[in-house]
Design a protein around this motif. Structure first.
Motif, short mmCIF file in Angstrom:
data_model
loop_
_atom_site.label_atom_id
_atom_site.label_comp_id
_atom_site.label_asym_id
_atom_site.label_seq_id
_atom_site.Cartn_x
_atom_site.Cartn_y
_atom_site.Cartn_z
N ARG A 48 58.95 -46.04 94.49
CA ARG A 48 57.73 -46.18 93.71
C ARG A 48 57.50 -44.89 92.94
NH1 ARG A 48 52.84 -45.30 93.02
NH2 ARG A 48 51.35 -44.70 94.55
N ILE A 49 57.24 -45.03 91.66
CA ILE A 49 56.94 -43.87 90.83
C ILE A 49 55.47 -43.95 90.45
CG2 ILE A 49 57.41 -42.72 88.65
CD1 ILE A 49 60.25 -43.59 88.88
N PRO A 50 54.69 -42.98 90.89
CA PRO A 50 53.27 -43.01 90.54
C PRO A 50 53.11 -42.76 89.04
CG PRO A 50 53.80 -41.02 91.79
CD PRO A 50 55.05 -41.86 91.74
N ASP A 51 52.09 -43.34 88.46
CA ASP A 51 51.73 -43.13 87.05
C ASP A 51 52.79 -43.62 86.08
OD1 ASP A 51 49.46 -42.02 88.10
OD2 ASP A 51 50.05 -39.96 87.69
N ASN A 52 53.62 -44.57 86.50
CA ASN A 52 54.64 -45.12 85.61
C ASN A 52 54.02 -45.70 84.34
OD1 ASN A 52 57.25 -45.75 84.87
ND2 ASN A 52 57.22 -47.73 85.91
N VAL A 53 52.85 -46.32 84.47
CA VAL A 53 52.19 -46.92 83.31
C VAL A 53 51.62 -45.87 82.36
CG1 VAL A 53 51.67 -49.12 84.43
CG2 VAL A 53 50.04 -47.24 84.59
N ILE A 54 51.54 -44.64 82.79
CA ILE A 54 51.12 -43.54 81.92
C ILE A 54 52.35 -42.86 81.31
CG2 ILE A 54 50.01 -41.27 81.85
CD1 ILE A 54 48.16 -42.28 84.11
N ILE A 55 53.37 -42.67 82.11
CA ILE A 55 54.55 -41.93 81.68
C ILE A 55 55.34 -42.66 80.59
CG2 ILE A 55 56.75 -40.95 82.43
CD1 ILE A 55 55.44 -40.55 85.21
N VAL A 56 55.57 -43.95 80.78
CA VAL A 56 56.42 -44.71 79.85
C VAL A 56 55.83 -44.71 78.42
CG1 VAL A 56 57.34 -47.00 79.30
CG2 VAL A 56 57.58 -46.07 81.60
N PRO A 57 54.55 -45.01 78.22
CA PRO A 57 54.02 -44.97 76.84
C PRO A 57 54.10 -43.57 76.21
CG PRO A 57 52.52 -46.18 78.25
CD PRO A 57 53.56 -45.57 79.14
N GLN A 58 53.90 -42.55 77.03
CA GLN A 58 53.98 -41.19 76.50
C GLN A 58 55.41 -40.84 76.08
OE1 GLN A 58 51.13 -39.84 75.76
NE2 GLN A 58 50.26 -41.64 76.75
N LEU A 59 56.37 -41.28 76.88
CA LEU A 59 57.78 -41.06 76.51
C LEU A 59 58.13 -41.84 75.24
CD1 LEU A 59 59.54 -41.10 79.99
CD2 LEU A 59 59.28 -39.15 78.44
N GLY A 130 45.40 -40.23 87.02
CA GLY A 130 46.49 -40.75 87.83
C GLY A 130 46.80 -39.80 88.97
N GLU A 131 47.78 -40.18 89.76
CA GLU A 131 48.14 -39.39 90.94
C GLU A 131 48.79 -38.06 90.59
OE1 GLU A 131 50.30 -41.61 93.94
OE2 GLU A 131 49.43 -43.46 93.13
N LEU A 132 49.59 -38.05 89.53
CA LEU A 132 50.37 -36.85 89.21
C LEU A 132 49.59 -35.81 88.41
CD1 LEU A 132 53.79 -38.48 88.30
CD2 LEU A 132 53.09 -37.44 90.46
N LYS A 133 48.48 -36.20 87.81
CA LYS A 133 47.67 -35.28 87.00
C LYS A 133 48.53 -34.57 85.95
CE LYS A 133 43.78 -35.87 89.19
NZ LYS A 133 42.85 -36.79 88.64
N LEU A 134 49.22 -35.37 85.13
CA LEU A 134 50.10 -34.82 84.10
C LEU A 134 49.27 -34.25 82.95
CD1 LEU A 134 52.64 -37.76 84.01
CD2 LEU A 134 52.99 -35.51 85.03
#
Length: 177
Positions: A48-59, A130-134
């Motif tokens: 499980r990758i936390p914040d996947n729904v945040i990371i993918v659009p940013q990438l 999100g969990e990672l606080k990117l």
């Protein structure tokens, strides 16, 4: 003299665009890997990758923005040139100059806005929820670099056309191969 400066600018910008293209390609590979892990994670909950729904659009933003200058340098944007091909070379040149000027009218305000946005985000130390606080500023900085490469490429192409070059991007401008 002016043509020599423009050609040198194309070479330098070609190197920067190749670096940004590596960043864009890496972002695409990361998107594919994250989606693959997310799909496999449906059967194996341990993946499980936390914040996947945040990371993918940013990438995705990074992958598109970082490739803009490179694509522009190769005239790789979608074009409908049914009428353009039937014009005299002089009118083709005028249309090309108008298109480059229109691109600059779009790109320059965006560069200014995104520069201010990046400075604000960096100063405020904003994070995505999100969990990672990117942090938000790295993605916007990549977007800014892509827009800067696009604006610089448009400027160099327009300067080359106005200086009398037949091809706004010379073959030795760092785009071979």
């Amino acid at each position: 003299m002016l043509q020599t400066v423009i050609t040198a600018g194309h070479r330098v910008l070609g190197g920067l665009e190749r670096c940004l293209l590596v960043v864009a390609s890496t972002a695409l590979v990361m998107i594919a890997a994250l989606i693959l892990i997310e799909i496999v994670g449906r059967w194996l909950p341990i993946l499980r990758i936390p914040d996947n729904v945040i990371i993918v659009p940013q990438l995705m933003v990074v992958s598109i923005a970082c490739g803009l200058g490179w694509v522009t340098g190769r005239n790789g944007h979608i074009a409908i040139d049914l009428l353009y091909r039937h014009m005299a070379p002089r009118w083709q040149r005028v249309c090309h100059c108008l298109a480059l000027a229109a691109g600059l009218v779009m790109a320059v305000p965006l560069v200014i806005w995104v520069t201010e946005d990046v400075a604000t985000l960096y100063a405020s130390n904003s994070f995505y929820f999100g969990e990672l606080k990117l942090p938000e500023w790295p993605v916007r900085t990549a977007f800014l670099l892509g827009l800067l490469a696009l604006a610089a490429r448009l400027c160099l192409q327009l300067a080359g056309l106005l200086a009398g070059a037949d091809d706004p991007v010379p073959g030795d401008a760092g785009h071979e191969g």
